[in-house]
Design an enzyme around this catalytic site. Structure first.
Site: not given
Ligand code: DON
Length: 575
Positions: A102, A383, A454-455, A474-475
Protein backbone atom coordinates in the site's frame (compact mmCIF):
# COMPACT_ATOMS: atom_id res chain seq x y z
CA UNK A 1 -32.88 -14.80 -11.81
CA UNK A 2 -32.42 -16.39 -8.39
CA UNK A 3 -28.93 -15.95 -7.01
CA UNK A 4 -27.23 -19.23 -6.23
CA UNK A 5 -25.86 -18.02 -2.92
CA UNK A 6 -29.39 -17.29 -1.70
CA UNK A 7 -29.74 -20.99 -1.08
CA UNK A 8 -26.74 -20.88 1.19
CA UNK A 9 -27.47 -22.07 4.69
CA UNK A 10 -26.49 -19.25 7.01
CA UNK A 11 -24.59 -21.16 9.61
CA UNK A 12 -21.16 -21.23 11.05
CA UNK A 13 -19.39 -24.50 11.47
CA UNK A 14 -16.80 -24.58 14.16
CA UNK A 15 -15.56 -27.19 16.58
CA UNK A 16 -16.35 -30.63 15.25
CA UNK A 17 -16.66 -29.62 11.65
CA UNK A 18 -13.48 -27.60 11.84
CA UNK A 19 -11.62 -30.67 13.09
CA UNK A 20 -13.18 -32.73 10.30
CA UNK A 21 -12.05 -30.12 7.85
CA UNK A 22 -8.49 -30.31 9.08
CA UNK A 23 -8.55 -34.09 8.82
CA UNK A 24 -9.93 -33.84 5.32
CA UNK A 25 -7.29 -31.30 4.44
CA UNK A 26 -4.54 -33.63 5.60
CA UNK A 27 -6.12 -36.48 3.69
CA UNK A 28 -6.22 -34.41 0.56
CA UNK A 29 -2.76 -32.92 1.08
CA UNK A 30 -1.25 -33.79 -2.23
CA UNK A 31 1.07 -32.59 -4.83
CA UNK A 32 -0.16 -29.52 -6.68
CA UNK A 33 -2.84 -29.47 -9.32
CA UNK A 34 -0.45 -30.42 -12.10
CA UNK A 35 -1.87 -27.61 -14.20
CA UNK A 36 -1.33 -23.88 -14.03
CA UNK A 37 -3.58 -20.95 -14.67
CA UNK A 38 -3.72 -17.18 -14.80
CA UNK A 39 -6.65 -14.78 -15.14
CA UNK A 40 -6.07 -11.05 -15.57
CA UNK A 41 -7.81 -7.90 -16.77
CA UNK A 42 -5.76 -7.58 -19.99
CA UNK A 43 -4.96 -10.29 -22.57
CA UNK A 44 -1.41 -8.94 -23.00
CA UNK A 45 -0.82 -9.25 -19.25
CA UNK A 46 -2.20 -12.79 -19.25
CA UNK A 47 0.12 -13.52 -22.18
CA UNK A 48 3.07 -12.13 -20.19
CA UNK A 49 2.13 -14.58 -17.43
CA UNK A 50 1.98 -17.45 -19.92
CA UNK A 51 5.45 -16.55 -21.22
CA UNK A 52 6.87 -16.66 -17.70
CA UNK A 53 5.22 -20.01 -17.01
CA UNK A 54 6.77 -21.25 -20.27
CA UNK A 55 10.17 -20.03 -19.09
CA UNK A 56 9.86 -22.16 -15.94
CA UNK A 57 8.60 -19.48 -13.57
CA UNK A 58 6.39 -20.23 -10.59
CA UNK A 59 3.17 -18.41 -9.57
CA UNK A 60 5.20 -15.65 -7.92
CA UNK A 61 7.31 -15.00 -11.02
CA UNK A 62 4.11 -14.89 -13.03
CA UNK A 63 2.67 -12.39 -10.54
CA UNK A 64 5.65 -10.07 -11.12
CA UNK A 65 5.27 -10.30 -14.89
CA UNK A 66 1.50 -9.80 -14.86
CA UNK A 67 1.66 -6.86 -12.43
CA UNK A 68 4.30 -5.10 -14.53
CA UNK A 69 2.46 -5.84 -17.78
CA UNK A 70 -0.87 -4.60 -16.39
CA UNK A 71 0.90 -1.40 -15.35
CA UNK A 72 1.93 -0.89 -18.97
CA UNK A 73 -1.21 -2.02 -20.81
CA UNK A 74 -3.92 -0.92 -18.36
CA UNK A 75 -2.52 2.39 -17.06
CA UNK A 76 -6.03 3.45 -16.11
CA UNK A 77 -6.03 0.70 -13.47
CA UNK A 78 -2.64 0.13 -11.88
CA UNK A 79 1.06 0.73 -12.33
CA UNK A 80 4.52 1.27 -10.93
CA UNK A 81 3.34 4.57 -9.42
CA UNK A 82 0.69 2.82 -7.30
CA UNK A 83 0.35 -0.01 -4.84
CA UNK A 84 -1.62 -3.09 -3.95
CA UNK A 85 -2.07 -6.20 -1.88
CA UNK A 86 -0.57 -9.54 -2.94
CA UNK A 87 -2.05 -12.54 -1.14
CA UNK A 88 0.41 -15.42 -1.54
CA UNK A 89 0.28 -19.08 -0.72
CA UNK A 90 3.47 -21.14 -0.80
CA UNK A 91 2.53 -24.78 -1.34
CA UNK A 92 5.69 -25.76 0.51
CA UNK A 93 5.65 -25.18 3.53
CA UNK A 94 1.92 -24.47 3.19
CA UNK A 95 2.04 -20.85 4.31
CA UNK A 96 -0.05 -17.86 3.31
CA UNK A 97 1.11 -14.28 3.63
CA UNK A 98 -0.02 -10.90 2.37
CA UNK A 99 2.44 -8.47 0.86
CA UNK A 100 1.16 -5.04 1.82
CA UNK A 101 2.45 -2.74 -0.90
CA UNK A 102 0.00 0.00 0.00
CA UNK A 103 1.19 3.54 -0.68
CA UNK A 104 2.11 5.72 2.31
CA UNK A 105 1.45 9.40 2.92
CA UNK A 106 4.57 11.53 2.48
CA UNK A 107 6.28 12.76 5.67
CA UNK A 108 4.95 16.31 5.27
CA UNK A 109 1.32 15.15 4.99
CA UNK A 110 -1.06 16.30 7.72
CA UNK A 111 -4.74 16.03 8.46
CA UNK A 112 -5.66 19.42 6.98
CA UNK A 113 -3.75 18.88 3.74
CA UNK A 114 -6.82 19.18 1.52
CA UNK A 115 -8.79 21.80 3.50
CA UNK A 116 -9.21 25.51 2.82
CA UNK A 117 -8.97 28.26 5.45
CA UNK A 118 -12.56 27.56 6.51
CA UNK A 119 -11.85 23.88 7.00
CA UNK A 120 -13.75 22.82 3.88
CA UNK A 121 -12.38 20.15 1.54
CA UNK A 122 -10.94 21.76 -1.61
CA UNK A 123 -12.56 19.85 -4.49
CA UNK A 124 -10.12 17.84 -6.62
CA UNK A 125 -7.00 18.46 -4.53
CA UNK A 126 -6.77 14.85 -3.29
CA UNK A 127 -7.64 13.52 -6.75
CA UNK A 128 -5.77 15.44 -9.46
CA UNK A 129 -2.07 16.23 -9.75
CA UNK A 130 1.08 15.77 -7.69
CA UNK A 131 -0.37 16.60 -4.25
CA UNK A 132 -2.82 13.70 -4.55
CA UNK A 133 -0.06 11.10 -4.82
CA UNK A 134 1.19 8.92 -1.97
CA UNK A 135 4.58 7.15 -2.00
CA UNK A 136 4.25 4.09 -4.28
CA UNK A 137 4.63 0.55 -2.97
CA UNK A 138 4.43 -1.34 -6.24
CA UNK A 139 8.15 -1.37 -7.18
CA UNK A 140 9.04 -2.68 -3.72
CA UNK A 141 6.48 -5.47 -4.13
CA UNK A 142 7.93 -6.54 -7.50
CA UNK A 143 11.47 -6.67 -6.15
CA UNK A 144 10.43 -8.60 -3.03
CA UNK A 145 8.15 -11.03 -4.85
CA UNK A 146 10.85 -11.99 -7.34
CA UNK A 147 13.71 -12.04 -4.83
CA UNK A 148 12.02 -13.83 -1.94
CA UNK A 149 9.46 -16.04 -3.68
CA UNK A 150 10.30 -16.30 -7.39
CA UNK A 151 12.40 -18.86 -9.23
CA UNK A 152 13.50 -16.57 -12.08
CA UNK A 153 15.33 -13.25 -11.87
CA UNK A 154 13.54 -9.90 -11.54
CA UNK A 155 15.10 -9.02 -14.87
CA UNK A 156 13.51 -12.03 -16.59
CA UNK A 157 10.14 -11.36 -14.99
CA UNK A 158 10.08 -7.69 -16.03
CA UNK A 159 11.20 -8.40 -19.60
CA UNK A 160 7.69 -8.83 -21.11
CA UNK A 161 6.52 -5.52 -19.61
CA UNK A 162 9.62 -3.70 -20.83
CA UNK A 163 9.00 -5.04 -24.33
CA UNK A 164 5.35 -3.92 -24.18
CA UNK A 165 6.33 -0.46 -22.96
CA UNK A 166 8.78 -0.09 -25.85
CA UNK A 167 6.68 -1.60 -28.62
CA UNK A 168 3.40 -0.08 -27.44
CA UNK A 169 -0.03 -1.55 -26.81
CA UNK A 170 -3.17 -0.78 -28.80
CA UNK A 171 -5.67 1.50 -27.05
CA UNK A 172 -8.82 -0.49 -26.31
CA UNK A 173 -12.34 0.58 -25.32
CA UNK A 174 -11.54 0.49 -21.59
CA UNK A 175 -8.53 2.75 -22.07
CA UNK A 176 -10.53 5.18 -24.22
CA UNK A 177 -13.48 5.36 -21.87
CA UNK A 178 -11.30 6.14 -18.87
CA UNK A 179 -9.04 8.56 -20.77
CA UNK A 180 -12.20 10.47 -21.72
CA UNK A 181 -13.28 10.48 -18.08
CA UNK A 182 -9.87 11.81 -16.92
CA UNK A 183 -9.15 14.02 -19.93
CA UNK A 184 -8.71 17.25 -17.98
CA UNK A 185 -6.27 15.72 -15.47
CA UNK A 186 -4.27 14.03 -18.27
CA UNK A 187 -4.08 17.28 -20.26
CA UNK A 188 -2.58 19.18 -17.32
CA UNK A 189 0.94 17.73 -17.39
CA UNK A 190 3.06 17.55 -20.54
CA UNK A 191 4.33 14.02 -19.97
CA UNK A 192 0.92 12.44 -19.29
CA UNK A 193 -0.59 14.20 -22.29
CA UNK A 194 2.29 13.11 -24.57
CA UNK A 195 2.06 9.49 -23.50
CA UNK A 196 -1.68 8.90 -23.21
CA UNK A 197 -3.30 11.51 -25.51
CA UNK A 198 -2.95 12.55 -29.14
CA UNK A 199 -2.96 16.35 -29.58
CA UNK A 200 -4.76 16.57 -26.27
CA UNK A 201 -7.50 14.15 -27.30
CA UNK A 202 -8.32 10.50 -26.58
CA UNK A 203 -6.45 8.24 -29.05
CA UNK A 204 -8.36 6.23 -31.65
CA UNK A 205 -9.03 2.57 -30.86
CA UNK A 206 -6.03 0.49 -31.87
CA UNK A 207 -3.59 3.39 -31.77
CA UNK A 208 -0.30 2.28 -30.21
CA UNK A 209 0.55 3.75 -26.81
CA UNK A 210 4.35 3.62 -26.46
CA UNK A 211 6.05 4.33 -23.14
CA UNK A 212 9.84 4.58 -23.65
CA UNK A 213 10.43 6.48 -20.38
CA UNK A 214 8.53 3.82 -18.44
CA UNK A 215 10.59 1.13 -20.20
CA UNK A 216 13.77 2.87 -19.04
CA UNK A 217 12.44 3.16 -15.47
CA UNK A 218 11.50 -0.52 -15.48
CA UNK A 219 14.98 -1.36 -16.76
CA UNK A 220 16.59 0.55 -13.90
CA UNK A 221 14.36 -1.40 -11.50
CA UNK A 222 15.33 -4.68 -13.18
CA UNK A 223 19.04 -3.87 -12.96
CA UNK A 224 19.29 -2.18 -9.58
CA UNK A 225 16.37 -3.58 -7.59
CA UNK A 226 14.93 -1.30 -4.88
CA UNK A 227 17.51 1.43 -5.55
CA UNK A 228 16.47 1.50 -9.18
CA UNK A 229 13.26 3.25 -8.10
CA UNK A 230 13.55 4.50 -4.52
CA UNK A 231 17.01 6.07 -4.93
CA UNK A 232 19.27 7.46 -7.65
CA UNK A 233 18.13 8.76 -11.00
CA UNK A 234 14.50 7.60 -10.83
CA UNK A 235 13.95 8.94 -7.31
CA UNK A 236 15.53 12.27 -8.18
CA UNK A 237 13.31 12.71 -11.23
CA UNK A 238 10.20 11.67 -9.30
CA UNK A 239 10.82 14.10 -6.44
CA UNK A 240 11.84 16.99 -8.71
CA UNK A 241 8.72 16.46 -10.83
CA UNK A 242 6.38 16.18 -7.86
CA UNK A 243 7.77 19.24 -6.10
CA UNK A 244 7.71 21.36 -9.26
CA UNK A 245 4.03 20.48 -9.64
CA UNK A 246 3.07 21.48 -6.08
CA UNK A 247 3.56 18.11 -4.35
CA UNK A 248 5.36 17.40 -1.08
CA UNK A 249 7.44 14.26 -1.71
CA UNK A 250 11.06 14.13 -0.56
CA UNK A 251 13.92 11.76 -1.36
CA UNK A 252 13.70 10.54 2.26
CA UNK A 253 10.05 9.60 1.76
CA UNK A 254 11.02 7.39 -1.17
CA UNK A 255 14.08 5.89 0.52
CA UNK A 256 11.98 5.16 3.61
CA UNK A 257 9.16 3.24 1.90
CA UNK A 258 8.57 -0.10 3.63
CA UNK A 259 6.82 -3.09 2.15
CA UNK A 260 5.16 -5.09 4.94
CA UNK A 261 4.52 -8.84 5.09
CA UNK A 262 1.33 -9.33 7.07
CA UNK A 263 -0.51 -12.37 8.32
CA UNK A 264 -3.70 -12.68 6.32
CA UNK A 265 -7.06 -12.62 8.03
CA UNK A 266 -8.43 -16.16 8.28
CA UNK A 267 -12.20 -16.57 8.58
CA UNK A 268 -14.15 -19.76 9.05
CA UNK A 269 -17.55 -20.01 7.51
CA UNK A 270 -19.78 -22.87 6.53
CA UNK A 271 -16.94 -25.36 6.63
CA UNK A 272 -14.61 -23.20 4.57
CA UNK A 273 -11.43 -21.40 5.44
CA UNK A 274 -11.41 -17.94 3.90
CA UNK A 275 -7.98 -16.36 3.71
CA UNK A 276 -8.23 -12.67 2.96
CA UNK A 277 -6.83 -9.19 3.39
CA UNK A 278 -6.15 -7.74 6.88
CA UNK A 279 -5.88 -3.99 7.61
CA UNK A 280 -4.94 -1.61 6.05
CA UNK A 281 -7.58 -3.29 3.92
CA UNK A 282 -11.06 -3.02 5.34
CA UNK A 283 -12.14 -5.93 3.17
CA UNK A 284 -11.34 -8.95 5.33
CA UNK A 285 -12.91 -7.51 8.47
CA UNK A 286 -16.05 -6.32 6.66
CA UNK A 287 -16.47 -9.66 4.88
CA UNK A 288 -15.94 -11.48 8.19
CA UNK A 289 -18.55 -9.33 9.93
CA UNK A 290 -21.12 -9.93 7.19
CA UNK A 291 -20.50 -13.70 7.22
CA UNK A 292 -20.74 -13.73 11.02
CA UNK A 293 -24.10 -11.99 10.91
CA UNK A 294 -25.33 -14.62 8.44
CA UNK A 295 -23.97 -17.30 10.75
CA UNK A 296 -25.79 -16.09 13.87
CA UNK A 297 -29.12 -15.94 12.04
CA UNK A 298 -30.80 -18.49 14.30
CA UNK A 299 -33.82 -19.55 12.31
CA UNK A 300 -33.56 -20.87 8.80
CA UNK A 301 -34.85 -18.39 6.25
CA UNK A 302 -35.82 -21.25 3.94
CA UNK A 303 -36.09 -20.25 0.30
CA UNK A 304 -37.27 -16.73 1.00
CA UNK A 305 -35.00 -14.74 -1.25
CA UNK A 306 -36.41 -11.40 -0.22
CA UNK A 307 -35.49 -12.08 3.39
CA UNK A 308 -32.07 -13.37 2.44
CA UNK A 309 -31.21 -10.28 0.37
CA UNK A 310 -32.66 -8.05 3.09
CA UNK A 311 -30.50 -9.74 5.76
CA UNK A 312 -27.41 -9.52 3.59
CA UNK A 313 -28.02 -5.83 2.87
CA UNK A 314 -28.57 -5.05 6.55
CA UNK A 315 -25.34 -6.92 7.35
CA UNK A 316 -23.48 -4.91 4.68
CA UNK A 317 -24.88 -1.66 6.10
CA UNK A 318 -23.55 -2.47 9.57
CA UNK A 319 -20.15 -3.70 8.39
CA UNK A 320 -19.56 -0.49 6.40
CA UNK A 321 -20.60 1.59 9.39
CA UNK A 322 -17.96 -0.16 11.51
CA UNK A 323 -15.50 0.33 8.66
CA UNK A 324 -16.06 4.08 8.81
CA UNK A 325 -15.67 4.19 12.58
CA UNK A 326 -12.88 1.80 13.42
CA UNK A 327 -10.64 0.92 10.48
CA UNK A 328 -7.38 2.49 9.38
CA UNK A 329 -3.64 1.84 9.24
CA UNK A 330 -2.90 -0.92 11.79
CA UNK A 331 0.61 0.44 12.33
CA UNK A 332 -0.80 3.77 13.52
CA UNK A 333 -4.20 3.12 15.08
CA UNK A 334 -5.61 0.45 17.36
CA UNK A 335 -8.20 -1.56 15.51
CA UNK A 336 -10.47 -3.73 17.68
CA UNK A 337 -10.16 -6.67 15.27
CA UNK A 338 -11.02 -9.39 17.76
CA UNK A 339 -14.13 -7.63 18.93
CA UNK A 340 -15.29 -6.68 15.45
CA UNK A 341 -14.97 -10.32 14.36
CA UNK A 342 -16.45 -11.84 17.51
CA UNK A 343 -19.67 -13.80 17.56
CA UNK A 344 -20.88 -11.51 20.33
CA UNK A 345 -20.54 -8.47 18.10
CA UNK A 346 -22.27 -10.31 15.25
CA UNK A 347 -25.08 -11.32 17.61
CA UNK A 348 -25.48 -7.73 18.77
CA UNK A 349 -25.63 -6.48 15.21
CA UNK A 350 -28.05 -9.24 14.22
CA UNK A 351 -30.29 -8.28 17.11
CA UNK A 352 -30.60 -4.78 15.71
CA UNK A 353 -31.83 -6.11 12.35
CA UNK A 354 -35.59 -6.12 11.84
CA UNK A 355 -36.49 -8.71 9.21
CA UNK A 356 -39.60 -6.71 8.29
CA UNK A 357 -38.07 -3.29 7.93
CA UNK A 358 -34.92 -1.62 6.59
CA UNK A 359 -32.92 0.17 9.29
CA UNK A 360 -32.33 3.71 8.08
CA UNK A 361 -28.58 4.32 8.31
CA UNK A 362 -29.41 7.55 10.16
CA UNK A 363 -30.70 5.41 13.04
CA UNK A 364 -27.31 3.76 13.48
CA UNK A 365 -25.83 6.52 15.63
CA UNK A 366 -23.55 8.04 13.03
CA UNK A 367 -24.75 10.51 10.49
CA UNK A 368 -22.51 13.47 9.89
CA UNK A 369 -24.73 15.89 8.03
CA UNK A 370 -22.22 16.61 5.32
CA UNK A 371 -22.34 13.04 4.04
CA UNK A 372 -26.07 12.37 4.13
CA UNK A 373 -27.21 10.83 0.90
CA UNK A 374 -24.35 12.14 -1.23
CA UNK A 375 -23.81 9.78 -4.15
CA UNK A 376 -20.36 8.44 -4.95
CA UNK A 377 -18.72 10.51 -7.64
CA UNK A 378 -17.32 7.64 -9.65
CA UNK A 379 -18.58 4.22 -10.65
CA UNK A 380 -15.91 3.16 -13.06
CA UNK A 381 -14.30 -0.21 -12.43
CA UNK A 382 -10.67 0.84 -12.19
CA UNK A 383 -7.90 -0.79 -10.20
CA UNK A 384 -7.07 -4.31 -11.33
CA UNK A 385 -6.98 -7.84 -10.07
CA UNK A 386 -5.33 -11.05 -11.24
CA UNK A 387 -5.29 -14.62 -9.94
CA UNK A 388 -2.57 -17.23 -10.50
CA UNK A 389 -2.05 -20.89 -9.62
CA UNK A 390 0.97 -22.96 -10.58
CA UNK A 391 1.35 -26.71 -11.01
CA UNK A 392 2.77 -27.12 -7.50
CA UNK A 393 -0.14 -25.33 -5.87
CA UNK A 394 1.55 -21.97 -5.21
CA UNK A 395 -0.98 -19.22 -5.71
CA UNK A 396 -1.39 -15.46 -5.83
CA UNK A 397 -4.46 -13.24 -5.59
CA UNK A 398 -3.39 -9.65 -6.21
CA UNK A 399 -5.46 -6.49 -6.27
CA UNK A 400 -3.43 -3.53 -7.48
CA UNK A 401 -4.32 0.10 -8.00
CA UNK A 402 -3.61 3.74 -8.77
CA UNK A 403 -6.99 4.46 -7.12
CA UNK A 404 -8.94 6.63 -9.59
CA UNK A 405 -8.80 5.94 -13.35
CA UNK A 406 -5.26 6.98 -14.43
CA UNK A 407 -4.55 7.80 -10.75
CA UNK A 408 -3.69 11.45 -10.24
CA UNK A 409 -3.18 11.87 -14.00
CA UNK A 410 0.33 13.17 -13.25
CA UNK A 411 3.59 11.75 -14.68
CA UNK A 412 6.80 13.31 -13.26
CA UNK A 413 8.86 14.39 -16.29
CA UNK A 414 11.23 11.82 -17.72
CA UNK A 415 9.98 8.90 -15.62
CA UNK A 416 6.97 7.52 -17.50
CA UNK A 417 5.52 6.72 -14.06
CA UNK A 418 1.85 7.64 -13.72
CA UNK A 419 1.29 8.49 -10.06
CA UNK A 420 -1.55 7.28 -7.88
CA UNK A 421 -4.09 9.45 -6.06
CA UNK A 422 -4.41 7.10 -3.11
CA UNK A 423 -4.43 10.11 -0.73
CA UNK A 424 -8.15 10.34 -1.53
CA UNK A 425 -8.68 7.04 0.33
CA UNK A 426 -8.01 8.88 3.60
CA UNK A 427 -10.82 10.80 5.26
CA UNK A 428 -9.88 14.32 4.07
CA UNK A 429 -12.25 15.61 6.76
CA UNK A 430 -14.23 13.58 9.28
CA UNK A 431 -17.46 12.34 7.73
CA UNK A 432 -16.94 13.87 4.29
CA UNK A 433 -17.27 11.18 1.59
CA UNK A 434 -14.36 10.38 -0.72
CA UNK A 435 -14.57 9.56 -4.44
CA UNK A 436 -16.38 6.29 -3.64
CA UNK A 437 -18.84 7.86 -1.21
CA UNK A 438 -16.99 6.29 1.73
CA UNK A 439 -16.69 8.23 4.94
CA UNK A 440 -14.12 7.91 7.69
CA UNK A 441 -13.06 9.50 10.94
CA UNK A 442 -10.07 9.58 13.27
CA UNK A 443 -8.92 6.04 12.47
CA UNK A 444 -8.41 6.97 8.82
CA UNK A 445 -7.21 10.56 9.23
CA UNK A 446 -4.26 11.74 7.13
CA UNK A 447 -0.90 11.54 8.88
CA UNK A 448 2.76 11.26 7.88
CA UNK A 449 3.77 7.78 6.67
CA UNK A 450 0.27 6.41 7.21
CA UNK A 451 -1.35 3.97 4.81
CA UNK A 452 -4.83 5.03 3.68
CA UNK A 453 -7.62 2.55 4.38
CA UNK A 454 -8.37 0.34 1.39
CA UNK A 455 -11.22 -1.90 0.27
CA UNK A 456 -9.03 -4.21 -1.84
CA UNK A 457 -9.72 -7.81 -0.86
CA UNK A 458 -7.70 -10.50 -2.63
CA UNK A 459 -9.03 -13.79 -1.27
CA UNK A 460 -8.55 -17.57 -1.17
CA UNK A 461 -11.56 -19.74 -0.37
CA UNK A 462 -10.35 -23.16 0.79
CA UNK A 463 -12.44 -26.27 1.33
CA UNK A 464 -11.41 -29.91 1.10
CA UNK A 465 -13.03 -30.01 -2.34
CA UNK A 466 -11.78 -26.84 -3.95
CA UNK A 467 -9.54 -23.84 -3.71
CA UNK A 468 -10.72 -20.60 -5.25
CA UNK A 469 -8.41 -17.65 -5.90
CA UNK A 470 -10.37 -14.46 -6.49
CA UNK A 471 -10.63 -10.70 -6.31
CA UNK A 472 -11.86 -7.64 -8.15
CA UNK A 473 -11.55 -3.88 -8.55
CA UNK A 474 -14.58 -1.66 -7.87
CA UNK A 475 -13.77 0.95 -5.21
CA UNK A 476 -16.08 0.63 -2.22
CA UNK A 477 -17.93 -2.21 -3.95
CA UNK A 478 -14.86 -4.46 -3.93
CA UNK A 479 -15.85 -5.87 -0.55
CA UNK A 480 -19.41 -6.84 -1.47
CA UNK A 481 -18.37 -8.10 -4.91
CA UNK A 482 -15.79 -10.40 -3.31
CA UNK A 483 -18.43 -11.46 -0.77
CA UNK A 484 -20.73 -12.49 -3.65
CA UNK A 485 -17.81 -14.45 -5.14
CA UNK A 486 -17.13 -16.22 -1.82
CA UNK A 487 -20.78 -17.18 -1.36
CA UNK A 488 -21.02 -18.39 -4.96
CA UNK A 489 -17.95 -20.61 -4.64
CA UNK A 490 -19.31 -22.07 -1.38
CA UNK A 491 -22.47 -22.90 -3.31
CA UNK A 492 -20.37 -24.88 -5.78
CA UNK A 493 -20.53 -22.41 -8.68
CA UNK A 494 -17.85 -22.94 -11.32
CA UNK A 495 -15.34 -20.24 -12.26
CA UNK A 496 -17.47 -18.85 -15.12
CA UNK A 497 -20.57 -18.73 -12.92
CA UNK A 498 -18.68 -16.94 -10.16
CA UNK A 499 -17.53 -14.10 -12.43
CA UNK A 500 -20.90 -13.84 -14.21
CA UNK A 501 -23.12 -13.62 -11.16
CA UNK A 502 -25.25 -10.47 -10.68
CA UNK A 503 -24.12 -8.11 -7.91
CA UNK A 504 -25.73 -5.77 -5.39
CA UNK A 505 -24.25 -3.50 -2.75
CA UNK A 506 -24.97 -1.36 0.30
CA UNK A 507 -22.31 0.72 2.06
CA UNK A 508 -24.19 2.41 4.93
CA UNK A 509 -23.99 5.77 3.21
CA UNK A 510 -25.45 6.64 0.83
CA UNK A 511 -28.43 4.77 2.27
CA UNK A 512 -29.54 2.80 -0.77
CA UNK A 513 -29.09 -0.60 -2.43
CA UNK A 514 -27.10 -0.38 -5.64
CA UNK A 515 -27.66 -3.31 -7.99
CA UNK A 516 -26.72 -4.40 -11.47
CA UNK A 517 -29.38 -4.81 -14.07
CA UNK A 518 -30.83 -8.33 -13.71
CA UNK A 519 -29.13 -9.05 -10.39
CA UNK A 520 -32.37 -9.01 -8.38
CA UNK A 521 -35.76 -10.36 -9.46
CA UNK A 522 -38.73 -8.00 -9.60
CA UNK A 523 -40.46 -9.69 -6.66
CA UNK A 524 -37.28 -9.31 -4.59
CA UNK A 525 -37.08 -5.62 -5.52
CA UNK A 526 -40.71 -5.12 -4.57
CA UNK A 527 -40.18 -6.96 -1.27
CA UNK A 528 -37.17 -4.78 -0.48
CA UNK A 529 -39.06 -1.59 -1.36
CA UNK A 530 -41.94 -2.70 0.90
CA UNK A 531 -39.44 -3.00 3.74
CA UNK A 532 -38.40 0.60 3.21
CA UNK A 533 -35.19 0.14 1.23
CA UNK A 534 -34.29 2.76 -1.34
CA UNK A 535 -33.34 1.04 -4.58
CA UNK A 536 -30.67 2.46 -6.86
CA UNK A 537 -30.40 0.55 -10.15
CA UNK A 538 -26.99 1.00 -11.78
CA UNK A 539 -26.45 1.33 -15.51
CA UNK A 540 -22.78 0.35 -15.24
CA UNK A 541 -21.84 -3.14 -14.08
CA UNK A 542 -19.76 -3.70 -10.92
CA UNK A 543 -16.23 -5.00 -10.82
CA UNK A 544 -13.96 -7.04 -13.04
CA UNK A 545 -13.42 -10.30 -11.18
CA UNK A 546 -10.63 -12.73 -12.09
CA UNK A 547 -10.94 -16.27 -10.77
CA UNK A 548 -8.78 -19.40 -10.74
CA UNK A 549 -10.37 -22.49 -9.22
CA UNK A 550 -8.76 -25.82 -8.39
CA UNK A 551 -11.21 -28.71 -8.02
CA UNK A 552 -8.95 -30.82 -5.85
CA UNK A 553 -11.00 -33.99 -5.90
CA UNK A 554 -11.35 -33.95 -9.67
CA UNK A 555 -7.83 -32.75 -10.35
CA UNK A 556 -9.19 -30.00 -12.55
CA UNK A 557 -8.26 -26.33 -12.82
CA UNK A 558 -10.59 -23.65 -14.17
CA UNK A 559 -9.98 -19.97 -14.81
CA UNK A 560 -12.37 -17.19 -15.75
CA UNK A 561 -12.19 -13.50 -16.49
CA UNK A 562 -15.21 -11.30 -15.79
CA UNK A 563 -17.35 -10.77 -18.92
CA UNK A 564 -17.81 -7.15 -17.76
CA UNK A 565 -14.17 -6.42 -18.63
CA UNK A 566 -11.70 -7.06 -21.45
CA UNK A 567 -9.48 -9.58 -19.67
CA UNK A 568 -8.55 -13.17 -20.40
CA UNK A 569 -7.92 -16.39 -18.53
CA UNK A 570 -5.92 -19.49 -19.46
CA UNK A 571 -5.34 -22.94 -18.01
CA UNK A 572 -2.10 -24.56 -19.13
CA UNK A 573 -0.48 -27.96 -18.74
CA UNK A 574 2.48 -28.08 -16.35
CA UNK A 575 5.82 -27.22 -17.96
O1 DON B 1 -7.80 0.84 -2.18
C1 DON B 1 -8.96 1.08 -2.46
O2 DON B 1 -9.91 0.65 -1.83
C2 DON B 1 -9.26 1.94 -3.68
N1 DON B 1 -8.16 2.81 -3.94
C3 DON B 1 -9.57 1.05 -4.84
C4 DON B 1 -9.98 1.82 -6.04
C5 DON B 1 -10.74 1.05 -7.03
O3 DON B 1 -11.02 -0.11 -6.87
C6 DON B 1 -11.16 1.78 -8.23
N2 DON B 1 -12.20 1.10 -8.91
N3 DON B 1 -13.32 1.54 -9.06
Amino acid sequence: MPLPFMRLRARSVRGVLCALWLLALCATAQAGPGQQAVASAHPLATAAGEAIFAAGGNAFDVAVAVTAALGVTEPQGSGLGGGGFFLLHEAEPGRSVMLDARETAPGAAHRDLYLDADGEVIPGLSLDGALAAAIPGMPAALVHLAGRYGRLTLDANLAPAIRLAEAGFPANAGFQQMARFRLEALRTGADAADIFLRDGEVPEAGELIRQPDLAATLRRLAEQGIDGFYAGETAERLVAGVQAAGGIWTLEDLAGYKLVERSPLVLEHDGARIVTAPPPSSGGIAIGQILNILAVQDNDLGDDEILRVHLLVEAMRRAYRDRALYLGDPDHVNIPVTRLLSREHAAELRQGIDLDRATPSAELSLMPESSAGKPPRVESPQTSHFSVLDAEGNRVAATITLNYPFGSGFVPPGTGVLLNNEMDDFAARPGVPNAYGLIGFEANAIGPYRRPLSSMSPTFVETPERITVLGTPGGSRIITTVLHGILATLEGADAEEIVREGRFHHQYLPDHIEFESGALDTDVLLGLARRGHTLSPQVRPFGNMQVVLWERRQDRVEAASDPRGNGSAVVLPAQ
